[in-house]
Every structure is written in structure tokens, then in C-alpha cells.
Scaffold this active site. Structure first.
Site, short mmCIF file in Angstrom:
data_model
loop_
_atom_site.label_atom_id
_atom_site.label_comp_id
_atom_site.label_asym_id
_atom_site.label_seq_id
_atom_site.Cartn_x
_atom_site.Cartn_y
_atom_site.Cartn_z
N ASP A 423 0.55 -1.02 -0.06
CA ASP A 423 0.04 0.14 -0.39
C ASP A 423 1.07 1.11 -0.43
O ASP A 423 1.70 1.22 0.04
CB ASP A 423 -0.62 -0.09 1.15
CG ASP A 423 -2.77 0.17 1.19
OD1 ASP A 423 -2.31 1.48 0.53
OD2 ASP A 423 -3.30 0.45 1.75
N ASP A 488 -11.17 2.26 -2.85
CA ASP A 488 -11.52 1.68 -2.07
C ASP A 488 -12.90 2.27 -1.80
O ASP A 488 -13.14 1.66 -0.97
CB ASP A 488 -10.96 3.60 -0.96
CG ASP A 488 -9.04 2.30 -0.32
OD1 ASP A 488 -9.32 1.14 -0.50
OD2 ASP A 488 -8.71 3.40 0.03
C1 GLA Z 1 -5.71 1.89 2.30
C2 GLA Z 1 -6.10 0.53 1.64
C3 GLA Z 1 -7.44 -0.51 1.87
C4 GLA Z 1 -6.80 -0.26 3.30
C5 GLA Z 1 -6.24 0.11 4.10
C6 GLA Z 1 -5.42 0.24 4.98
O1 GLA Z 1 -6.71 3.12 2.43
O2 GLA Z 1 -6.45 1.38 -0.10
O3 GLA Z 1 -7.36 -1.42 1.44
O4 GLA Z 1 -5.83 -1.69 3.34
O5 GLA Z 1 -5.43 0.59 3.12
O6 GLA Z 1 -4.83 1.20 6.75
#
Ligand code: GLA
Length: 687
Positions: A423, A488
Site C-alpha cells: 500500500d 477503496d
Molecule cells: C488503504 C487501502 C485499503 C486498506 C487501508 C488500510 O486505504 O486502500 O484497502 O488497506 O489502506 O489502512
């Protein structure tokens, strides 16, 4: 010279001085070797240089947007390469030249594969003293004159890949992105189309970037793609070279997707079927309880799920997003004996185990920051602006990259991990090193080097590329990773547009699409399980909720969708994937092969028209013969109205010809908003 792979050709003319002239780019460029010299312009140069060239430079009478620019402390800004040599032939060639005055050398590396051209540039300083490079595009391509439409992909967090089309005017069109990652708002992809043809452009780069479309003196356009440099960012010492990212050009985005598929690198050399995934994020957030997670793994396995990914929250004191990034040690409060018991449990259920990292980041409230506050990018004397309460590590410092690698490597050695979710949850601002110099270019390369290092040390690992959703979905990242988290936003209604834009340039099988809870956590919209499932079905399918919260009937339903996905997966993730232009809120996508067609028909908003347009597939997607529907899911579709003939069609009692499917089209029933259908057609024996 002509470069060609049979499907796509590029004809260039190399002149004594100046950049290679682009004579033709198309499916069949034949043996075009030269063009007639253009008129001398009354108000222009006596001998006008060609305007349609690869990577125009500045200063010798080519007045368009320059693709290469720089200087030596204000001098040597006029750049003219000469004495071109060609190495290679067929579909691959490197063009080399130098400029005796500025003492620069250039190599343009071109290769055509799967009907798509890749272009990258190496520029070397052979002079005395520093050469400051202000711009060096990775590639350029021509597009014909006349009325045309430009499509790009805009958006923001949770609303990535929004398709935006506009008329292409006779001016400079510029898209600059300086967020330090591929971005949610300015995806480095572009489509141009007109009656004369079409062009798809993508820059495989995960940092700052520029896409530009310039109108030439004769009305044609020159499209450029490359890295964006901040002031003074790229300074070449004597002997130093700048290596550009790769720019891709093709007549259609399908060829770019095909090329990406050829360039992706998989553990074990080829992609295995994409495992249906349970991601723990929306079902747990930071609340990690080992017994609950194990029970969720049990429930996931019972649904037919094949991979369990433990998301954020397992390390340091990461109880919320305020702290602990950088402390990549398993949290003993949550996992007293490490992550291995959970990973073993998951493996025991026949699933793969995946783990979340955000390697490039550091929380001010972390042991790492307390020990090394200087490791975070900052301008000495200025504030350190936070985003999601975090700062960015300067990975260009070897000790920092080595430290992050060592932490990740330790976790990956202690725990049997099959894949990681990588990420990256903030933009780079300020993107500087300790001397206050712009850093994004080098940081992006350091990110790639860290991914490569992890993969070399753990060759079996798959990696998911995530940046707050789809903020890092470009071919530079995807050549070294295996999936990207599309957004997301897991709301299926929103996903219709997000996925439609994303799959224009990206193969559906690497796009993460999860069935999440209702009401949805981002939008609070309530959607049926059927709609949520069918919108995710064609992609790298996942589930993102606590599966124990499902009522038994819903669990059975979900199990059915997962089974259907697995059955159709080879087709949906194969070579014949398609999507049609949405019309009146109705989105249609799927895949075909010789004997089967899978089509997902989703009605997003309520229709405006009184009847849906006939469902027509492009002729080349329908094999000749006769077809009937063998599967129609869900079992009870949400029709507004339907006729007896429509019932017979959907139940397979009616056989239709390929021509009916491709030319006349099928009148499918009207669907209520936020509902859909999965249709599986089989070619009738002997048809
Ligand atoms: C980001 C990712 C999510 C999740 C969060 C965790 O927003 O896109 O899918 O993994 O971080 O903090």
C-alpha cells in the site's frame, strides 16, 4: 526505416540532423520510406524542419512543444542530434545519435510487441560539467489532423478512473501530475479518436508525469508521454545518464492491455487462476482478534474462498491510522506467538495467506520516527505536512531502503506468506532529500528497486499494488506486481464507472473487485448481494466483510456466485474480454471464446428511455453459428417487465443466430435500477 510486428508498424526517416521523422504509424505502413519535402513557409523558416518527429528538441526552427529540454547553467539549451545509427531490425530497434555541441548522447529504444509500441530514452552527458535536464519524454507519436475526441481518466480517492471525453482542439493539451505517485486524478492514459483513426497512449510510471498533445504546423498532432521533473530535479554529472520510463502507443487500448499481459512477471513464470480473496479490512479494520480472524478464515474457506489477506493493523501499536507505520514488527498484544499460527491455520484450510504492508511510510508516532526523524522526507526549516497522519520515508537513502527491506524480509521469513498487499497512502509533499533537492524521480526508482529486491529474495510472492485504492495502477508498477486494488470504494454502483474506466487500459483479471457489506461502508448505499456479486464477478474477485455476519441463505447465495466465478474464470480472464459503451445507465461487459459468451448486464441508475437498447456484440466477438443461453443468474432477476419471448430466450428455449446477436441484437428485459444479469451463451452443436 520500418519497425513492425505484423500487427503494427512505425515508419521513420532519419535525417542528417534533427530528430527522426515519423512518417507513418498504423496497422499497415507498408514500405513507406520517405515523404515529399514540405513547402517553404512564407513566414516560417526557409527550410522548415519536419514537425512530426520523435521527441522534438528546442532551438533549431522546430517551434512545437519540446520533448527534450535542458541546459548547462543556462547554456547549451539548443539541442540538435545528428549522425543517427540504427541497431536492430524487425520489431525492435535502438536509434543512437549525439550532439557534438552540447555533448549529449541519445538512445531511443523502440519495440513493438502484441500490436503495441514501447518507447524509452536514455540521455547521457558526455560533456564537462553538470547538464540540468528539464524535460525528457519517454516517447512521442503522431495522430492525424481534423476533428477528434480526447478521452482521459480523472477522479479522486474512491472515485478513480472516471472516463472524461472532450473535443480535441487545435492547441496544446497538457496533463501534468505532481503527486509523486501515479495518482487518483490524473491516470497516465489517453485515448484519441477520430474518423481518421485512434491512438491509445500510456506511460508506465509510478511518479510525476506529463501527457501532452500538441498541434503541429500542418494540423496533425504530436502526443508525448514522460516523466515530469521539478526544478533542478535531474542533474547529470559528466558520464551520467537519464533513463526514461516506458511510454506505450497503440491503435487501440486492447493492444496495450495485451502487451502488459506479455510483460507481467509471475512467480512460476505464468499466472495461475486468480484466487478468490478474502480481505480483512472492511470486516475488521484495526480490531485484530486471533480467534475471530481464524473463524473468519473458516467461514471464508466454506464459501470457496482461496486466499486470505490480513490487512492493516497487525504490526507495532497500530490500533488506528494515527501511528506505527515503520514499526514492521508483529504486535505481540494481538499475535502473542507471531503471525505463523494464523498463516498455518489459513494454509490448513487450503487457502493462501496474504499480508498488508505500507513500506514507504512512517508515522510520526512510531519507534522508527523517534529513532530516525531525519529519515522522513522534509525540507529543513519547514513544516512536515501530514497526510493520513503520516510522512514518507526517503527511500533513496540506502540505509533507509535497507532497513525497510530487512524488516519486511524478517516478517516474510518468519511467516509463510504467499502474497503481500503493498500500500501507499499519501502523495509526496514535499518530495525532497535532506539537501532540499526534488526527489520524486529517484524515489520512484527506489520504490521499484525495493519491490524488485523483495521479489528476488522471495520469488514465490505475489504483490498487490495499492495506493489508497487505484492510485498506483500503471504499467511500471504492474510489470512487477500482480493485482491492483481498483478503488477503496467497494460500492457496486460506484464501481460500474470506476471499473469501466480502469479496464480500458488494464486487464480485468488483475483488477481487485470485492463483494462488501450492505449498507456500503463508503457511501452507505444498500445494494442486493446479487448486484454486488455480479458487478465484481469478472475481475480478480474478492470478499471484504466478516463472512460470519452473513445469514445462512445469503452465505449460500454468495457461495453460488463464487462457484459461478470459478467456472467462468478461465473465460472471463482469457483473451476475449470485452466491454461495451454504457447506454442509458446500462453497462455490459464479459468475455467470449469460440464456444461460450459470458455477458454481465448491469443497470446502474434508473433508465430514462422506455426500452433498453438491443444487446449487440461486435461481430468479431461472435463465432458464426447458433447460440443459446445456458445460464442466467441470479435465479430471480429484478425485471420491471418481461415478455414470454424474453423468458424463453433467458431460459435457453430460444436459439439465436450469431448474426442476430451481432447485428440485430437481443431485446433483453427492462431491469430495475441497481440490478443485473449474468448470461452465459453456448454455441449450439453443429450450429
Ligand atoms: C488503504 C487501502 C485499503 C486498506 C487501508 C488500510 O486505504 O486502500 O484497502 O488497506 O489502506 O489502512
Amino acid at each position: 526505416m520500418v519497425l513492425s510486428d505484423g500487427a503494427l508498424g512505425l515508419a521513420l526517416a532519419l535525417h542528417g540532423r534533427g530528430m527522426p521523422e515519423i512518417l507513418a504509424f498504423g496497422a499497415d505502413v507498408g514500405d513507406v520510406a520517405s515523404v515529399v519535402a514540405r513547402s517553404n513557409r512564407v513566414n516560417g523558416m526557409d527550410v522548415p524542419p519536419p514537425s512530426a518527429t520523435l521527441l522534438p528538441t528546442v532551438g533549431m526552427g522546430a517551434f512545437q512543444w519540446s520533448a527534450i529540454a535542458g541546459h548547462r547553467d543556462g547554456r547549451d539549451f539548443v539541442i540538435e542530434f545528428s549522425n543517427w545509427r540504427v541497431e536492430g531490425s524487425g520489431a525492435d530497434a535502438t536509434l543512437r545519435a549525439q550532439d557534438e555541441e552540447t555533448k549529449l548522447e541519445i538512445a531511443i529504444c523502440l519495440s513493438i510487441l502484441a500490436g503495441a509500441l514501447a518507447s524509452r530514452v536514455t540521455l547521457t552527458n558526455r560533456g564537462i560539467g553538470v547538464f540540468t535536464l528539464d524535460r525528457c519524454m519517454a516517447g512521442s507519436m503522431i495522430f492525424p489532423e481534423g476533428g477528434a475526441e480526447l478521452t482521459h481518466f480523472a477522479g479522486s480517492w474512491g472515485r478513480e478512473f472516471q472516463t472524461r471525453s472532450e473535443p480535441l482542439n487545435a492547441r496544446l493539451w497538457l496533463n501534468e501530475s505532481r503527486r509523486g505517485r501515479t495518482s487518483h486524478d490524473r491516470s497516465p492514459s489517453l485515448l484519441l479518436s477520430s474518423r481518421e483513426g485512434s491512438l491509445a497512449v500510456h506511460l508506465g510510471w509510478s511518479g510525476n508525469h506529463v501527457l501532452s498533445v500538441d498541434t503541429l504546423d500542418d494540423g496533425r498532432r504530436l502526443v508525448h508521454a514522460g516523466e515530469l521533473f521539478e526544478s533542478g530535479e535531474v542533474r547529470l554529472d559528466p558520464g551520467d545518464a537519464y533513463e526514461s520510463p516506458v511510454a506505450y502507443f497503440a491503435l487501440h487500448s486492447a493492444a496495450l492491455r495485451a502487451r502488459l499481459k506479455r510483460e507481467m512477471t509471475w512467480p512460476g513464470s505464468a499466472a495461475k487462476p486468480r484466487p478468490v480473496t478474502l480481505n480483512t479490512w472492511e470486516g475488521n479494520y484495526f480490531d485484530h482478534k486471533l480467534p475471530a480472524l481464524m473463524a473468519q478464515a473458516d467461514a471464508a474457506a466454506a464459501l470457496g474462498i482461496e486466499r486470505f489477506v490480513l490487512d492493516d493493523g497487525w504490526f507495532g501499536k497500530r490500533d488506528d491510522d494515527l501511528r506505527a507505520l515503520g514499526d514492521w514488527q508483529v504486535d505481540p498484544r494481538k499475535y502473542p506467538t507471531g503471525l505463523k499460527p494464523l498463516a498455518d491455520h489459513v494454509h490448513g484450510l487450503g487457502m493462501e495467506f496474504g499480508l498488508w504492508f505500507e513500506p514507504e511510510m512512517i508515522s510520526p508516532d512510531s519507534d522508527l520516527y523517534r529513532a530516525h526523524p531525519d529519515w522522513a522526507m522534509h525540507v529543513p526549516g519547514r513544516d512536515r505536512p501530514l497526510s493520513r497522519h503520516q510522512l514518507v520515508l526517503d527511500l533513496t537513502r540506502k540505509e533507509v531502503s535497507d532497513h525497510v527491506f530487512a524488516c519486511m524480509d524478517k516478517v516474510l521469513r518468519e511467516t509463510p506468506v504467499d502474497c503481500i498487499k503493498w500500500d501507499m497512502n499519501r502523495d509526496l509533499a514535499p518530495s525532497t532529500n535532506a539537501e532540499g533537492r526534488a526527489l520524486t524521480s529517484k524515489q520512484t526508482r527506489a520504490f521499484y528497486a525495493l519491490v524488485d529486491h523483495i521479489r528476488a529474495a522471495h520469488p514465490h510472492l505475489e504483490i498487490e499494488s495499492c495506493a489508497s485504492g487505484g492510485g498506483r495502477a500503471d504499467y511500471g508498477a504492474l510489470r512487477r506486481t500482480h493485482r491492483f486494488w481498483t478503488s477503496d470504494c467497494t460500492d457496486a454502483f460506484e464501481r460500474l464507472e470506476i471499473q469501466r474506466g480502469a479496464r480500458e487500459f488494464l486487464p480485468p483479471e488483475i483488477m481487485g473487485a470485492h463483494i462488501s457489506a450492505s449498507p456500503n461502508h463508503q457511501t452507505h448505499r444498500r445494494l442486493s448481494l446479487d448486484f454486488r456479486a455480479l458487478v465484481a464477478l469478472a475481475y480478480h474477485l474478492g470478499v471484504e466483510m466478516d463472512p460470519r455476519t452473513l445469514e445462512p441463505a445469503e452465505a449460500e447465495k454468495l457461495k453460488g456466485w463464487i462457484a459461478l466465478h470459478k467456472r467462468l474464470r478461465p473465460l472471463l480472464h482469457g483473451e476475449g474480454a470485452f466491454q461495451l459503451e454504457p447506454h442509458d445507465g446500462r453497462y455490459i461487459w464479459g468475455a467470449t471464446n469460440q464456444d461460450t459468451i459470458a455477458a454481465i448486464v448491469a443497470q446502474g441508475p434508473q433508465m430514462v428511455g422506455e426500452q433498453p437498447a438491443p444487446f449487440r456484440l461486435p461481430r468479431d466477438l461472435v463465432s458464426p453459428g447458433h447460440w443459446r443461453i445456458v445460464t442466467c443468474a441470479p435465479a430471480a432477476p429484478d425485471f420491471i417487465r418481461h415478455t414470454e419471448e424474453q423468458r424463453m430466450l433467458l431460459s435457453g428455449e430460444t436459439i439465436v443466430s450469431g448474426a442476430t446477436l451481432a447485428v440485430a441484437g437481443l431485446n433483453l428485459p427492462m431491469l430495475r435500477p441497481e440490478s443485473g444479469l449474468v448470461l452465459e451463451f453456448q454455441r449450439v452443436n453443429g450450429g
